[in-house]
Design a protein around this motif. Structure first.
Motif, short mmCIF file in Angstrom:
data_model
loop_
_atom_site.label_atom_id
_atom_site.label_comp_id
_atom_site.label_asym_id
_atom_site.label_seq_id
_atom_site.Cartn_x
_atom_site.Cartn_y
_atom_site.Cartn_z
N ILE A 192 33.05 37.01 46.09
CA ILE A 192 32.81 37.87 44.93
C ILE A 192 33.44 37.25 43.68
O ILE A 192 32.77 37.05 42.66
CB ILE A 192 33.30 39.31 45.19
CG1 ILE A 192 32.52 39.90 46.37
CG2 ILE A 192 33.13 40.17 43.94
CD1 ILE A 192 32.73 41.37 46.64
N GLY A 246 29.07 39.89 46.78
CA GLY A 246 28.70 40.81 45.70
C GLY A 246 27.25 40.64 45.28
O GLY A 246 26.66 39.56 45.42
N TRP A 265 34.77 42.79 36.60
CA TRP A 265 34.46 41.38 36.34
C TRP A 265 35.65 40.68 35.67
O TRP A 265 36.02 39.55 36.03
CB TRP A 265 33.22 41.34 35.46
CG TRP A 265 32.74 40.01 35.01
CD1 TRP A 265 31.96 39.14 35.71
CD2 TRP A 265 32.95 39.40 33.73
NE1 TRP A 265 31.67 38.03 34.94
CE2 TRP A 265 32.27 38.17 33.72
CE3 TRP A 265 33.64 39.79 32.58
CZ2 TRP A 265 32.27 37.31 32.62
CZ3 TRP A 265 33.64 38.95 31.48
CH2 TRP A 265 32.96 37.72 31.51
N LEU A 286 35.50 49.00 46.66
CA LEU A 286 35.30 47.55 46.67
C LEU A 286 36.62 46.83 46.93
O LEU A 286 36.69 45.86 47.69
CB LEU A 286 34.68 47.08 45.35
CG LEU A 286 34.42 45.58 45.29
CD1 LEU A 286 33.34 45.19 46.31
CD2 LEU A 286 33.99 45.13 43.89
N ASP A 329 31.47 35.28 40.42
CA ASP A 329 31.73 35.69 39.03
C ASP A 329 32.27 34.51 38.21
O ASP A 329 31.87 34.31 37.07
CB ASP A 329 32.73 36.85 38.99
CG ASP A 329 32.04 38.19 39.26
OD1 ASP A 329 30.80 38.25 39.15
OD2 ASP A 329 32.74 39.17 39.58
N THR A 374 33.00 39.67 52.41
CA THR A 374 32.21 40.41 51.42
C THR A 374 31.44 39.47 50.48
O THR A 374 31.90 38.40 50.12
CB THR A 374 33.15 41.28 50.56
OG1 THR A 374 34.17 40.44 50.00
CG2 THR A 374 33.79 42.38 51.36
N SER A 414 29.21 29.70 44.84
CA SER A 414 30.23 30.76 44.86
C SER A 414 31.43 30.32 45.71
O SER A 414 32.59 30.49 45.31
CB SER A 414 29.66 32.05 45.44
OG SER A 414 28.50 32.44 44.75
N ARG A 436 37.15 44.26 49.89
CA ARG A 436 37.40 42.86 49.51
C ARG A 436 38.72 42.35 50.06
O ARG A 436 38.85 41.20 50.45
CB ARG A 436 37.41 42.76 47.99
CG ARG A 436 36.66 41.57 47.46
CD ARG A 436 36.78 41.52 45.97
NE ARG A 436 37.54 40.37 45.57
CZ ARG A 436 38.62 40.41 44.81
NH1 ARG A 436 39.08 41.55 44.36
NH2 ARG A 436 39.24 39.30 44.50
N ASP A 475 36.64 33.88 48.85
CA ASP A 475 36.37 35.10 48.10
C ASP A 475 35.05 34.91 47.34
O ASP A 475 35.02 34.46 46.21
CB ASP A 475 37.53 35.37 47.12
CG ASP A 475 37.38 36.71 46.41
OD1 ASP A 475 36.27 37.26 46.41
OD2 ASP A 475 38.39 37.19 45.87
N GLU A 477 26.14 42.98 49.51
CA GLU A 477 25.49 43.91 48.57
C GLU A 477 24.08 43.46 48.21
O GLU A 477 23.86 42.30 47.84
CB GLU A 477 26.33 44.01 47.29
CG GLU A 477 27.70 44.61 47.54
CD GLU A 477 28.53 44.74 46.27
OE1 GLU A 477 29.55 45.46 46.32
OE2 GLU A 477 28.17 44.12 45.24
#
Ligand code: GLU
Length: 447
Positions: free
Chosen positions: A427, A368, A29, A355, A431, A366, A413, A359, A425, A344
């Motif tokens: 993921i 998450g 993270w 990962l 985050d 991808t 996201s 990624r 991206d 996921e």
């Protein structure tokens, strides 16, 4: 990495050297949110430390008697990770692999997952190192009652709201809730979510984890000008999440061709796509045997003992089993098999290196678990909303709300990734978006 982030990271690695899952989730993270860390207030308020460590954590013993009258003692945990945007909220896992490291990693992921739903819920997790495998109904009920007897003082509708996770389904939530009610003398519906429909549960809650993941995948496909129609999904696990994925994927025209368990995987070329098959998944889960081979025996399909499903070609890989089920060699297979979407369901299903490989590959898009795996908790928050207005929404209403929530998580996201120049991206994007929301709430509430 600036000095402050480097110090927090080094401190964590020293302090939690014996907690691999927790470290893995936090360090990944920190990498993802790096582009958003350039703000002097974070150091001034020591915000990062307060975001990567739990606000508080309880450890307790859970003594129980088996059917022969023999005493056993398990270890129970509740991690109240972060309450910046609402009461602590997250699942309970009953599995022998449960350790302080596992509940902390789950609580950490839950915090950011919950923030992304846009609903006012903080993050928590918990469980016990109890193995439901081979236990009778009565033993599991007694275990749930003892677990709640140890925990009930720490939870409540405005404090911390547990729900299910691995090994804890609506049956166990019922026993936990029954004991909570006996101990407190209060029918406090929102003290737990994932309840049965007859006593305050929400429609679609059991299906929500899997439905949410499929809705998220559908949005990714839509952005590529595609649909789920005719797509082949490679799914792992055979729990609640996999069951929901099979149902929604089938409804939207795709086919789930694999399921897996600790014993291996099954390949069903026709797709896990009939009511009889969905019901059988539930029966396998409640049999307490934790093996998927029974599906192959029942429906006459192939079973591959000791193997993982990632060797099967398909359009999308949807891991729904457990943490670190995808190692580098599995990621290599996924890429070699022409899979174009990796979405996921389970928390942290890939190892750090696996990962990275997925990624950074241009071949696969991808998503998450903090984004695509948040359908379950989103409907838990809707369950709390219904409890507080003393009303039940229809299946249609809950399903529509879930689809809207998943869609907005996708948009949030994608927009955050774009804003930080990260391209597509999802993921890092999810985050960063969750980090920004929680950090703002924490800054606003002072030290
Ligand atoms: N562990 C579950 C999840 O994140 C349930 C969380 C909840 O509903 O509180 O999907």
């Amino acid at each position: 990495m600036n000095d402050y982030v480097a110090r927090v990271s080094a401190g964590l690695q020293e302090r939690y050297a014996n907690e691999p899952e927790y470290l893995q989730s936090v360090l990944t993270w920190l990498d993802m949110i790096a582009p958003a860390l350039d703000d002097p207030r974070f150091e001034k308020l020591d915000l990062l430390t307060r975001m990567v460590e739990p606000e508080r954590m309880f450890t307790f013993l859970v003594p129980w008697l088996d059917d022969q009258g023999v005493a056993h003692t398990n270890h129970g945990y509740r991690v109240q990770f972060n309450s910046a945007i609402g009461p602590f909220k997250g699942g309970l896992r009953f599995h022998p692999s449960v350790t302080p490291s596992v509940v902390k990693f789950l609580g950490f992921e839950q915090t950011y997952k919950n923030a992304l739903t846009g609903l006012p819920i903080g993050g928590a997790s918990g469980g016990a190192d109890f193995d439901p495998r081979g236990k009778s109904r009565r033993e599991i009920m007694r275990f749930c009652q003892s677990f709640m007897t140890s925990l009930y003082r720490q939870i409540g509708a405005d404090t911390d709201i547990p729900a299910g996770d691995m090994g804890v389904g609506s049956r166990e939530v019922g026993w936990l809730y029954g004991q909570y009610k006996r101990l407190t003398g209060r029918a406090e519906s929102s003290a737990l979510t994932g309840k049965g429909l007859t006593y305050g549960g929400s429609r679609i809650r059991q299906e929500a984890a899997g439905f949410g993941t499929v809705y998220f995948l559908a949005r990714m496909l839509e952005d590529q000008g595609e649909t789920l129609e005719g797509k082949k999904l490679i799914v792992s696990g055979f729990g609640n999440m996999s069951w929901g994925v099979c149902r929604k994927a089938t409804e939207l025209g795709a086919k789930v061709v694999t399921l897996s368990g600790p014993d291996g995987y099954i390949y069903d070329p026709e797709g896990v796509a009939t009511q009889e098959k969905y019901d059988f998944i539930i029966a396998m889960r409640y049999s307490g045997e934790d093996r998927v081979e029974a599906y192959a025996e029942k429906f006459g399909v192939e079973f591959f003992p000791g193997k993982k499903p990632w060797e099967v070609p398909g359009d999308a890989a949807v891991p729904c089993a457990t943490q670190n089920e995808i190692a580098v060699e599995d990621a290599v297979l996924i890429l070699a098999n022409g899979v174009r979407y990796y979405v996921e369901g389970a928390n942290m299903p890939a190892t750090t290196d696996a990962l990275k490989l997925l990624r950074l590959s241009p071949k696969v898009l991808t998503a998450g678990a903090k984004a695509s795996g948040s359908g379950g908790v989103a409907v838990s928050a809707l369950e709390m909303a219904q409890n507080s207005i003393r009303y039940n929404w229809s299946r249609r209403e809950v399903d529509d709300k879930l689809r809207t929530i998943m869609s907005s998580i996708y948009d949030t996201s994608a927009a955050a990734a774009e804003e930080y120049g990260l391209g597509y991206d999802l993921i890092a994007g999810c985050d960063i978006a969750a980090f920004k929301k929680i950090s703002e709430a924490m800054i606003a509430q002072g030290l």
